[in-house]
Design a protein around this motif. Structure first.
Motif, PDB file in Angstrom:
ATOM      1  N   GLU A 194       0.710  -1.237   0.023  1.00  0.00           N
ATOM      2  CA  GLU A 194      -0.002   0.088   0.030  1.00  0.00           C
ATOM      3  C   GLU A 194       0.920   1.300  -0.177  1.00  0.00           C
ATOM      4  O   GLU A 194       2.076   1.406   0.842  1.00  0.00           O
ATOM      5  N   VAL A 195       0.533   2.239  -0.726  1.00  0.00           N
ATOM      6  CA  VAL A 195       1.274   3.282  -1.006  1.00  0.00           C
ATOM      7  C   VAL A 195       0.397   4.645  -1.301  1.00  0.00           C
ATOM      8  O   VAL A 195      -0.727   4.496  -1.742  1.00  0.00           O
ATOM      9  N   ASP A 196       0.875   5.804  -0.875  1.00  0.00           N
ATOM     10  CA  ASP A 196       0.011   7.061  -1.088  1.00  0.00           C
ATOM     11  C   ASP A 196      -0.046   7.179  -2.885  1.00  0.00           C
ATOM     12  O   ASP A 196      -1.135   7.559  -3.138  1.00  0.00           O
ATOM     13  N   LEU A 197       1.135   7.178  -3.417  1.00  0.00           N
ATOM     14  CA  LEU A 197       1.017   7.553  -4.725  1.00  0.00           C
ATOM     15  C   LEU A 197       1.925   6.465  -5.518  1.00  0.00           C
ATOM     16  O   LEU A 197       3.261   6.227  -5.112  1.00  0.00           O
ATOM     17  N   LEU A 198       1.463   5.727  -6.407  1.00  0.00           N
ATOM     18  CA  LEU A 198       2.159   5.020  -7.287  1.00  0.00           C
ATOM     19  C   LEU A 198       2.538   5.638  -8.674  1.00  0.00           C
ATOM     20  O   LEU A 198       1.704   6.089  -9.341  1.00  0.00           O
ATOM     21  N   VAL A 199       4.065   5.761  -8.993  1.00  0.00           N
ATOM     22  CA  VAL A 199       4.187   6.419 -10.230  1.00  0.00           C
ATOM     23  C   VAL A 199       4.853   5.305 -11.273  1.00  0.00           C
ATOM     24  O   VAL A 199       5.911   4.342 -10.907  1.00  0.00           O
ATOM     25  N   ALA A 200       4.209   5.097 -12.455  1.00  0.00           N
ATOM     26  CA  ALA A 200       4.793   4.128 -13.323  1.00  0.00           C
ATOM     27  C   ALA A 200       5.637   5.134 -14.510  1.00  0.00           C
ATOM     28  O   ALA A 200       5.084   6.050 -14.926  1.00  0.00           O
ATOM     29  N   GLY A 220      -3.206  -1.358  -4.339  1.00  0.00           N
ATOM     30  CA  GLY A 220      -2.810  -0.792  -3.147  1.00  0.00           C
ATOM     31  C   GLY A 220      -2.603   0.537  -2.939  1.00  0.00           C
ATOM     32  O   GLY A 220      -2.175   1.377  -2.044  1.00  0.00           O
ATOM     33  N   ALA A 221      -2.728   1.360  -4.162  1.00  0.00           N
ATOM     34  CA  ALA A 221      -2.046   2.790  -4.144  1.00  0.00           C
ATOM     35  C   ALA A 221      -3.336   3.801  -3.978  1.00  0.00           C
ATOM     36  O   ALA A 221      -4.300   3.362  -4.773  1.00  0.00           O
ATOM     37  N   ARG A 222      -3.225   4.634  -3.281  1.00  0.00           N
ATOM     38  CA  ARG A 222      -4.423   5.582  -2.991  1.00  0.00           C
ATOM     39  C   ARG A 222      -4.718   6.279  -4.415  1.00  0.00           C
ATOM     40  O   ARG A 222      -5.867   6.522  -4.999  1.00  0.00           O
ATOM     41  N   SER A 223      -3.694   6.517  -5.290  1.00  0.00           N
ATOM     42  CA  SER A 223      -3.539   7.084  -6.797  1.00  0.00           C
ATOM     43  C   SER A 223      -2.630   6.683  -7.148  1.00  0.00           C
ATOM     44  O   SER A 223      -1.508   6.334  -6.921  1.00  0.00           O
ATOM     45  N   SER A 224      -2.708   6.822  -8.561  1.00  0.00           N
ATOM     46  CA  SER A 224      -1.460   6.650  -9.468  1.00  0.00           C
ATOM     47  C   SER A 224      -1.220   7.185 -10.656  1.00  0.00           C
ATOM     48  O   SER A 224      -2.266   7.923 -11.240  1.00  0.00           O
ATOM     49  N   LEU A 225      -0.083   7.510 -10.959  1.00  0.00           N
ATOM     50  CA  LEU A 225       0.339   8.779 -11.796  1.00  0.00           C
ATOM     51  C   LEU A 225       1.411   8.001 -13.063  1.00  0.00           C
ATOM     52  O   LEU A 225       2.403   7.180 -12.569  1.00  0.00           O
ATOM     53  N   HIS A 231       4.991   7.058 -24.702  1.00  0.00           N
ATOM     54  CA  HIS A 231       4.675   5.977 -25.875  1.00  0.00           C
ATOM     55  C   HIS A 231       3.188   6.521 -26.349  1.00  0.00           C
ATOM     56  O   HIS A 231       2.298   6.559 -25.382  1.00  0.00           O
ATOM     57  N   ARG A 232       3.128   6.570 -27.399  1.00  0.00           N
ATOM     58  CA  ARG A 232       1.771   6.837 -28.304  1.00  0.00           C
ATOM     59  C   ARG A 232       0.528   6.020 -27.992  1.00  0.00           C
ATOM     60  O   ARG A 232      -0.348   6.245 -27.778  1.00  0.00           O
ATOM     61  N   SER A 233       1.271   4.626 -27.951  1.00  0.00           N
ATOM     62  CA  SER A 233       0.264   3.722 -27.748  1.00  0.00           C
ATOM     63  C   SER A 233      -0.156   3.379 -26.209  1.00  0.00           C
ATOM     64  O   SER A 233      -0.674   2.345 -25.599  1.00  0.00           O
ATOM     65  N   ASN A 234       0.136   4.281 -25.234  1.00  0.00           N
ATOM     66  CA  ASN A 234       0.076   4.198 -23.756  1.00  0.00           C
ATOM     67  C   ASN A 234      -1.417   3.872 -23.772  1.00  0.00           C
ATOM     68  O   ASN A 234      -2.364   4.682 -24.168  1.00  0.00           O
ATOM     69  N   THR A 235      -1.760   2.842 -22.771  1.00  0.00           N
ATOM     70  CA  THR A 235      -3.162   2.600 -22.516  1.00  0.00           C
ATOM     71  C   THR A 235      -3.923   3.337 -21.389  1.00  0.00           C
ATOM     72  O   THR A 235      -5.014   3.236 -20.916  1.00  0.00           O
ATOM     73  N   ARG A 236      -3.117   4.257 -20.912  1.00  0.00           N
ATOM     74  CA  ARG A 236      -3.331   5.357 -19.905  1.00  0.00           C
ATOM     75  C   ARG A 236      -4.117   4.682 -18.640  1.00  0.00           C
ATOM     76  O   ARG A 236      -5.290   4.675 -18.343  1.00  0.00           O
ATOM     77  N   PHE A 237      -3.127   3.855 -17.802  1.00  0.00           N
ATOM     78  CA  PHE A 237      -3.843   2.750 -16.874  1.00  0.00           C
ATOM     79  C   PHE A 237      -4.011   3.343 -15.378  1.00  0.00           C
ATOM     80  O   PHE A 237      -4.264   2.833 -14.340  1.00  0.00           O
ATOM     81  N   GLY A 238      -3.306   4.763 -15.315  1.00  0.00           N
ATOM     82  CA  GLY A 238      -3.295   5.223 -14.121  1.00  0.00           C
ATOM     83  C   GLY A 238      -4.511   5.782 -13.722  1.00  0.00           C
ATOM     84  O   GLY A 238      -5.410   6.312 -14.614  1.00  0.00           O
ATOM     85  N   THR A 239      -4.558   6.324 -12.417  1.00  0.00           N
ATOM     86  CA  THR A 239      -5.632   7.298 -12.131  1.00  0.00           C
ATOM     87  C   THR A 239      -5.660   8.658 -12.766  1.00  0.00           C
ATOM     88  O   THR A 239      -6.583   9.521 -13.221  1.00  0.00           O
ATOM     89  N   HIS A 240      -3.925   8.634 -12.870  1.00  0.00           N
ATOM     90  CA  HIS A 240      -3.781  10.189 -13.603  1.00  0.00           C
ATOM     91  C   HIS A 240      -2.550   9.806 -14.469  1.00  0.00           C
ATOM     92  O   HIS A 240      -1.640   8.978 -14.216  1.00  0.00           O
ATOM     93  N   ASN A 241      -2.693  10.526 -15.628  1.00  0.00           N
ATOM     94  CA  ASN A 241      -1.632  10.173 -16.849  1.00  0.00           C
ATOM     95  C   ASN A 241      -1.074  11.502 -17.449  1.00  0.00           C
ATOM     96  O   ASN A 241      -1.913  12.318 -17.745  1.00  0.00           O
ATOM     97  N   LEU A 242      -0.029  11.365 -17.599  1.00  0.00           N
ATOM     98  CA  LEU A 242       0.735  12.502 -18.141  1.00  0.00           C
ATOM     99  C   LEU A 242       1.755  12.121 -19.357  1.00  0.00           C
ATOM    100  O   LEU A 242       2.810  11.498 -19.079  1.00  0.00           O
ATOM    101  N   ILE A 243       1.178  11.940 -20.461  1.00  0.00           N
ATOM    102  CA  ILE A 243       1.648  11.466 -21.820  1.00  0.00           C
ATOM    103  C   ILE A 243       2.155  12.442 -22.770  1.00  0.00           C
ATOM    104  O   ILE A 243       1.246  13.398 -23.050  1.00  0.00           O
TER     105      ILE A 243
END
Length: 330
Positions: free
Chosen positions: A91-97, A115-120, A125-137
């Motif tokens: 569990e973690v406050d923020l997970l960043v991929a 287990g992450a409260r939020s994810s960034l 990659h143009r083909s990124n599937t934007r699997f986070g709760t927040h996405n910066l592509i």
């Protein structure tokens, strides 16, 4: 840098300021790199880890496989932050991929998203599937390291020699030693070099240093090289097979380097290297020169990546997987 793509749909929109706000507010952070890390994912992850550590934010940096930092990247600053996969907090406050186009590229650590409260997700990659709760592509960025540089500027993080070393590693490798660049690439490189880092040594260590066992592996693998002039609508496909028997004694970075040799074939627009990782299982690296968008081909086959550099996983015998690629190329 180009304008950032703001995510839509089920996830929350985020821009540079939004990403900074998430990072600043986090009490604990896990930074995940993709499996079989290259210098862009690990360099970006370590640079972010160092920035968080300096701000007093507890941080782990990890990847699911292999079980140790690849030899060529052990000189990157911040490796003390690398945590074994099994020790990554649940569990973690923020997970960043970082530099990861899909959740699957996190390997067994993809479960940490739950287990992450939020994810960034920070990626290019143009083909990124934007699997986070927040996405910066930023699909136009030459490397995820370049996206991190913009985040650091927005966050007022000093890019000193240690952080610059990590970012330069990602920038140099993802641009093929600055062969594939865009306006601003050399400006960023000059800024990083101005911190006093030794760019020549960094690049040589990452791209031009291999164990002796790499040479006989190349001899065997390149002997399998095959040219199909009629493939890709007569633009040509060249491919080679890396069998486990050829590569069992080598690391992933030595195996991955084969594509950069195969792709030099002048008669082929597209190059592919099929790397055997298990019975009837292969990871496939694709490269193209000018006309073919291999990210679309890879996406069709269950993978993704960049316009001129992509990959996917294939299952079957060698004849079947080559035939499937030829069909996807048209």
């Amino acid at each position: 840098m180009s304008d950032f793509e703001v995510s839509t749909g089920h996830d929350s929109a985020v821009d540079l300021d939004g990403a900074v706000a998430l990072l600043s507010a986090a009490q604990t952070v896990t930074v995940l790199c993709h499996v079989q890390p290259d210098a862009d994912t690990l360099g970006s992850g370590l640079a972010l880890g160092l920035a968080l550590e300096r701000r007093g934010i507890p941080v782990q940096v990890a990847f699911a496989a292999p079980d140790a930092v690849p030899l060529s990247m052990r000189g990157l600053p911040g490796t003390h932050l690398v945590t074994a996969a099994e020790a990554v907090r649940d569990e973690v406050d923020l997970l960043v991929a970082v530099d990861c186009g899909t959740a699957g590229r996190l390997g067994e650590l993809r479960t940490r998203l739950d287990g992450a409260r939020s994810s960034l997700v920070i990626d290019h990659h143009r083909s990124n599937t934007r699997f986070g709760t927040h996405n910066l592509i930023d699909a136009d960025a030459e490397a995820t390291a370049a996206v991190l540089a913009d985040i650091f500027d927005a966050w007022s993080v000093e890019i000193d020699a240690d952080i610059a070393h990590c970012l330069f590693a990602g920038l140099a490798t993802d641009t093929g030693s600055f062969r594939w660049v865009r306006p601003g690439t050399h400006t960023l490189a000059e800024r990083l070099l101005a911190t006093g880092i030794d760019g020549a040594t960094i690049t040589r260590t990452l791209l031009d240093t291999h164990p002796f066992g790499w040479l006989p592996m190349l001899s065997s693998v390149l002997a399998s090289a095959t040219l199909l002039p009629e493939a890709a609508s007569n633009r040509g496909l060249v491919y080679a097979l890396v069998r486990r028997a050829d590569s069992a004694h080598l690391g992933a970075e030595e195996i991955e380097s084969v594509i950069d040799i195969v792709r030099t074939t002048v008669e082929a627009e597209v190059a592919a290297v099929f790397k055997e990782v298990g019975p009837q299982e292969w990871t496939v690296s694709l490269r193209s020169k000018r006309d073919v968008d291999v990210s679309l081909v890879a996406t069709t086959l269950g993978g993704g990546g960049h316009r001129f550099a992509s990959g996917y996983t294939a299952h079957g015998d060698s004849e079947g997987i080559v035939a499937a690629l030829c069909s996807a190329l048209g």
